[in-house]
Design a protein around this motif. Structure first.
Motif, PDB file in Angstrom:
ATOM      1  N   TYR A 133      11.846  -3.185 -13.332  1.00  0.00           N
ATOM      2  CA  TYR A 133      11.631  -1.782 -13.666  1.00  0.00           C
ATOM      3  C   TYR A 133      12.826  -1.531 -15.025  1.00  0.00           C
ATOM      4  O   TYR A 133      13.786  -2.019 -15.018  1.00  0.00           O
ATOM      5  CB  TYR A 133      12.195  -0.819 -12.584  1.00  0.00           C
ATOM      6  N   PRO A 134      12.143  -1.157 -16.053  1.00  0.00           N
ATOM      7  CA  PRO A 134      10.741  -0.888 -16.368  1.00  0.00           C
ATOM      8  C   PRO A 134       9.835  -2.112 -16.157  1.00  0.00           C
ATOM      9  O   PRO A 134      10.218  -3.110 -16.531  1.00  0.00           O
ATOM     10  CB  PRO A 134      10.557  -0.379 -17.913  1.00  0.00           C
ATOM     11  N   PRO A 135       8.536  -1.970 -15.749  1.00  0.00           N
ATOM     12  CA  PRO A 135       7.879  -2.931 -15.379  1.00  0.00           C
ATOM     13  C   PRO A 135       7.298  -3.624 -16.923  1.00  0.00           C
ATOM     14  O   PRO A 135       6.945  -3.082 -17.789  1.00  0.00           O
ATOM     15  CB  PRO A 135       6.363  -2.423 -14.885  1.00  0.00           C
ATOM     16  N   ARG A 136       7.496  -5.120 -17.027  1.00  0.00           N
ATOM     17  CA  ARG A 136       6.845  -5.822 -17.976  1.00  0.00           C
ATOM     18  C   ARG A 136       5.575  -6.340 -17.771  1.00  0.00           C
ATOM     19  O   ARG A 136       5.132  -6.828 -18.772  1.00  0.00           O
ATOM     20  CB  ARG A 136       7.989  -6.760 -18.433  1.00  0.00           C
ATOM     21  N   ALA A 137       5.179  -5.964 -16.604  1.00  0.00           N
ATOM     22  CA  ALA A 137       3.823  -6.929 -16.293  1.00  0.00           C
ATOM     23  C   ALA A 137       2.616  -6.162 -16.893  1.00  0.00           C
ATOM     24  O   ALA A 137       2.883  -4.904 -17.137  1.00  0.00           O
ATOM     25  CB  ALA A 137       3.760  -6.820 -14.752  1.00  0.00           C
ATOM     26  N   ASP A 138       1.513  -6.582 -16.930  1.00  0.00           N
ATOM     27  CA  ASP A 138       0.431  -5.968 -17.448  1.00  0.00           C
ATOM     28  C   ASP A 138      -0.289  -5.152 -16.577  1.00  0.00           C
ATOM     29  O   ASP A 138      -0.669  -3.975 -16.927  1.00  0.00           O
ATOM     30  CB  ASP A 138      -0.800  -7.056 -18.001  1.00  0.00           C
ATOM     31  N   LEU A 139      -0.360  -5.762 -15.320  1.00  0.00           N
ATOM     32  CA  LEU A 139      -0.918  -4.880 -14.201  1.00  0.00           C
ATOM     33  C   LEU A 139       0.120  -4.853 -13.032  1.00  0.00           C
ATOM     34  O   LEU A 139       0.751  -5.553 -12.663  1.00  0.00           O
ATOM     35  CB  LEU A 139      -2.117  -5.742 -13.775  1.00  0.00           C
ATOM     36  N   ILE A 140       0.217  -3.515 -12.303  1.00  0.00           N
ATOM     37  CA  ILE A 140       0.674  -3.287 -11.015  1.00  0.00           C
ATOM     38  C   ILE A 140       0.005  -3.366 -10.023  1.00  0.00           C
ATOM     39  O   ILE A 140      -0.925  -2.152 -10.071  1.00  0.00           O
ATOM     40  CB  ILE A 140       1.622  -2.033 -11.109  1.00  0.00           C
ATOM     41  N   ILE A 141      -0.024  -4.023  -8.882  1.00  0.00           N
ATOM     42  CA  ILE A 141      -0.955  -3.971  -8.039  1.00  0.00           C
ATOM     43  C   ILE A 141      -0.486  -4.117  -6.812  1.00  0.00           C
ATOM     44  O   ILE A 141       0.424  -4.816  -6.241  1.00  0.00           O
ATOM     45  CB  ILE A 141      -1.845  -5.260  -7.962  1.00  0.00           C
ATOM     46  N   PRO A 142      -0.586  -2.734  -5.964  1.00  0.00           N
ATOM     47  CA  PRO A 142      -0.197  -2.612  -4.718  1.00  0.00           C
ATOM     48  C   PRO A 142      -1.057  -3.384  -3.883  1.00  0.00           C
ATOM     49  O   PRO A 142      -2.185  -3.461  -3.750  1.00  0.00           O
ATOM     50  CB  PRO A 142      -0.267  -0.807  -4.378  1.00  0.00           C
ATOM     51  N   VAL A 143      -0.082  -4.074  -2.787  1.00  0.00           N
ATOM     52  CA  VAL A 143      -0.746  -4.893  -1.609  1.00  0.00           C
ATOM     53  C   VAL A 143      -1.813  -3.786  -1.015  1.00  0.00           C
ATOM     54  O   VAL A 143      -1.208  -2.592  -0.427  1.00  0.00           O
ATOM     55  CB  VAL A 143       0.218  -5.399  -0.868  1.00  0.00           C
ATOM     56  N   PRO A 144      -3.109  -4.127  -0.711  1.00  0.00           N
ATOM     57  CA  PRO A 144      -4.192  -3.361  -0.114  1.00  0.00           C
ATOM     58  C   PRO A 144      -3.990  -3.440   1.317  1.00  0.00           C
ATOM     59  O   PRO A 144      -3.761  -4.495   1.794  1.00  0.00           O
ATOM     60  CB  PRO A 144      -5.353  -3.762  -0.746  1.00  0.00           C
ATOM     61  N   LEU A 145      -4.360  -2.276   1.984  1.00  0.00           N
ATOM     62  CA  LEU A 145      -4.652  -2.497   3.469  1.00  0.00           C
ATOM     63  C   LEU A 145      -6.057  -2.582   3.684  1.00  0.00           C
ATOM     64  O   LEU A 145      -7.104  -2.239   2.838  1.00  0.00           O
ATOM     65  CB  LEU A 145      -4.162  -1.054   3.929  1.00  0.00           C
ATOM     66  N   HIS A 146      -6.589  -3.105   5.099  1.00  0.00           N
ATOM     67  CA  HIS A 146      -7.779  -3.309   5.237  1.00  0.00           C
ATOM     68  C   HIS A 146      -8.530  -1.898   5.307  1.00  0.00           C
ATOM     69  O   HIS A 146      -7.726  -0.980   5.828  1.00  0.00           O
ATOM     70  CB  HIS A 146      -7.956  -4.010   6.442  1.00  0.00           C
ATOM     71  N   PRO A 147      -9.629  -1.501   5.006  1.00  0.00           N
ATOM     72  CA  PRO A 147     -10.252  -0.249   5.069  1.00  0.00           C
ATOM     73  C   PRO A 147     -10.077   0.395   6.496  1.00  0.00           C
ATOM     74  O   PRO A 147      -9.605   1.861   6.728  1.00  0.00           O
ATOM     75  CB  PRO A 147     -11.602  -0.367   4.824  1.00  0.00           C
ATOM     76  N   ARG A 148     -10.015  -0.550   7.587  1.00  0.00           N
ATOM     77  CA  ARG A 148      -9.964   0.073   8.944  1.00  0.00           C
ATOM     78  C   ARG A 148      -8.475   0.575   9.152  1.00  0.00           C
ATOM     79  O   ARG A 148      -8.153   1.796   9.751  1.00  0.00           O
ATOM     80  CB  ARG A 148     -10.177  -0.999  10.039  1.00  0.00           C
ATOM     81  N   ARG A 149      -7.341  -0.100   8.724  1.00  0.00           N
ATOM     82  CA  ARG A 149      -5.908   0.139   8.722  1.00  0.00           C
ATOM     83  C   ARG A 149      -5.878   1.569   7.807  1.00  0.00           C
ATOM     84  O   ARG A 149      -4.974   2.370   8.346  1.00  0.00           O
ATOM     85  CB  ARG A 149      -5.149  -0.986   8.302  1.00  0.00           C
ATOM     86  N   LEU A 150      -6.488   1.521   6.695  1.00  0.00           N
ATOM     87  CA  LEU A 150      -6.308   2.736   5.831  1.00  0.00           C
ATOM     88  C   LEU A 150      -6.572   3.967   6.727  1.00  0.00           C
ATOM     89  O   LEU A 150      -5.972   5.005   6.498  1.00  0.00           O
ATOM     90  CB  LEU A 150      -6.920   2.423   4.375  1.00  0.00           C
ATOM     91  N   ARG A 151      -7.982   3.873   7.306  1.00  0.00           N
ATOM     92  CA  ARG A 151      -8.581   5.262   7.895  1.00  0.00           C
ATOM     93  C   ARG A 151      -7.545   5.326   9.300  1.00  0.00           C
ATOM     94  O   ARG A 151      -7.239   6.591   9.519  1.00  0.00           O
ATOM     95  CB  ARG A 151      -9.765   4.706   8.536  1.00  0.00           C
ATOM     96  N   GLN A 152      -6.799   4.253   9.903  1.00  0.00           N
ATOM     97  CA  GLN A 152      -5.963   4.568  10.982  1.00  0.00           C
ATOM     98  C   GLN A 152      -4.700   5.190  10.450  1.00  0.00           C
ATOM     99  O   GLN A 152      -4.312   6.086  10.933  1.00  0.00           O
ATOM    100  CB  GLN A 152      -5.429   3.343  11.609  1.00  0.00           C
ATOM    101  N   ARG A 153      -4.019   4.863   9.413  1.00  0.00           N
ATOM    102  CA  ARG A 153      -2.865   5.206   8.912  1.00  0.00           C
ATOM    103  C   ARG A 153      -3.021   6.578   8.136  1.00  0.00           C
ATOM    104  O   ARG A 153      -2.006   7.367   8.090  1.00  0.00           O
ATOM    105  CB  ARG A 153      -2.054   4.128   8.084  1.00  0.00           C
TER     106      ARG A 153
END
Length: 192
Positions: A72-92
Motif C-alpha cells: 500500500y499503495p499497491p505496486r502490483a498490476d492486478l489486485i485479486i480478492p480470494v474468491p468464494l465458491h458460488p454456494r458460499r457466496l449465496r450463503q454469506r
C-alpha cells in the motif's frame, strides 16, 4: 520474510520461519496488517460471520494505516480478492475479501479484478481444519479463468485472515502456473 509471521526481534524481513525454511510457499511475500487477536479478531468475526459489512471501511482504514509499499499503495498490476465458491457466496451474501479490497484500494479500483480467479470446487470452511488438512481441503479448488490476463503481470492477492497460508498458497500456485509473477499476499490479520 515470506509468510509474514511476526518475530519478537522486530527484524522480520531478515528472518524466515521454520515453516518457510522447511517448505517455502509458492507466493513471493505475505503481509498482514495486524494479528488475529483481541479486538481485531472480534471485528473480523462481526464483519465476516454476522454480516456487518459496514465494518469493511474502518477495517480497510486500519489496514492502510499499517501498511507500506509494495502492499500500500499497491505496486502490483492486478489486485485479486480470494474468491468464494458460488454456494458460499449465496450463503454469506458477500465476499469479505472483495469488500476489503474495494475499500482499501478505492483510488486504484481499476486494478481490482474479482473475476480472474475462481473457486471451482466446494470446500469445507478452513476453520474446521488444521495444517495438512487445510492444504488438502483447498488443493485444486481454484482456477484462472483468463490466463492471458495474468501472464507476466504482478498480482496482489487479498484475503481476510492468514492462518496456515494454505488458501493463498493454492491461489498463488494457479496464478503462477498461468504466468503471473510475482504474487504477493495481503491479509487483514494473521494468526501468530
Amino acid at each position: 520474510m515470506l509468510c509474514g509471521r511476526p518475530f519478537k526481534t522486530g527484524l522480520a524481513s531478515a528472518h524466515r520461519c521454520s515453516d518457510c525454511l522447511r517448505q517455502p510457499p509458492v507466493f513471493d511475500q505475505a503481509l498482514a496488517a495486524g494479528l488475529f487477536e483481541e479486538q481485531l479478531r472480534l471485528a473480523i468475526h462481526d464483519f465476516k460471520y454476522r454480516g456487518q459489512i459496514e465494518l469493511a471501511r474502518p477495517l480497510a482504514a486500519f489496514m492502510a494505516a499499517e501498511l507500506e509499499p509494495p502492499f500500500y499503495p499497491p505496486r502490483a498490476d492486478l489486485i485479486i480478492p480470494v474468491p468464494l465458491h458460488p454456494r458460499r457466496l449465496r450463503q454469506r451474501g458477500f465476499n469479505q475479501s472483495l469488500l476489503l479490497a474495494r475499500e482499501l484500494f478505492r483510488p486504484w479500483r481499476e486494478k481490482i479484478h474479482f473475476n480472474l480467479l475462481k473457486r471451482t470446487r466446494w470446500t469445507e470452511p478452513q476453520v474446521n481444519f488444521s495444517g495438512a488438512e487445510r492444504r488438502k481441503n483447498v488443493h485444486h479448488a481454484f482456477s484462472v479463468l483468463r490466463p492471458e490476463e495474468v501472464k507476466g503481470r504482478s498480482v496482489l492477492l487479498v484475503d481476510d485472515v492468514f492462518t496456515t497460508g494454505a488458501t493463498v498458497n493454492e491461489c498463488a500456485r494457479v496464478l503462477k502456473n498461468a504466468g503471473a509473477e510475482p504474487v504477493y499476499v495481503l491479509t487483514l490479520a494473521r494468526v501468530a
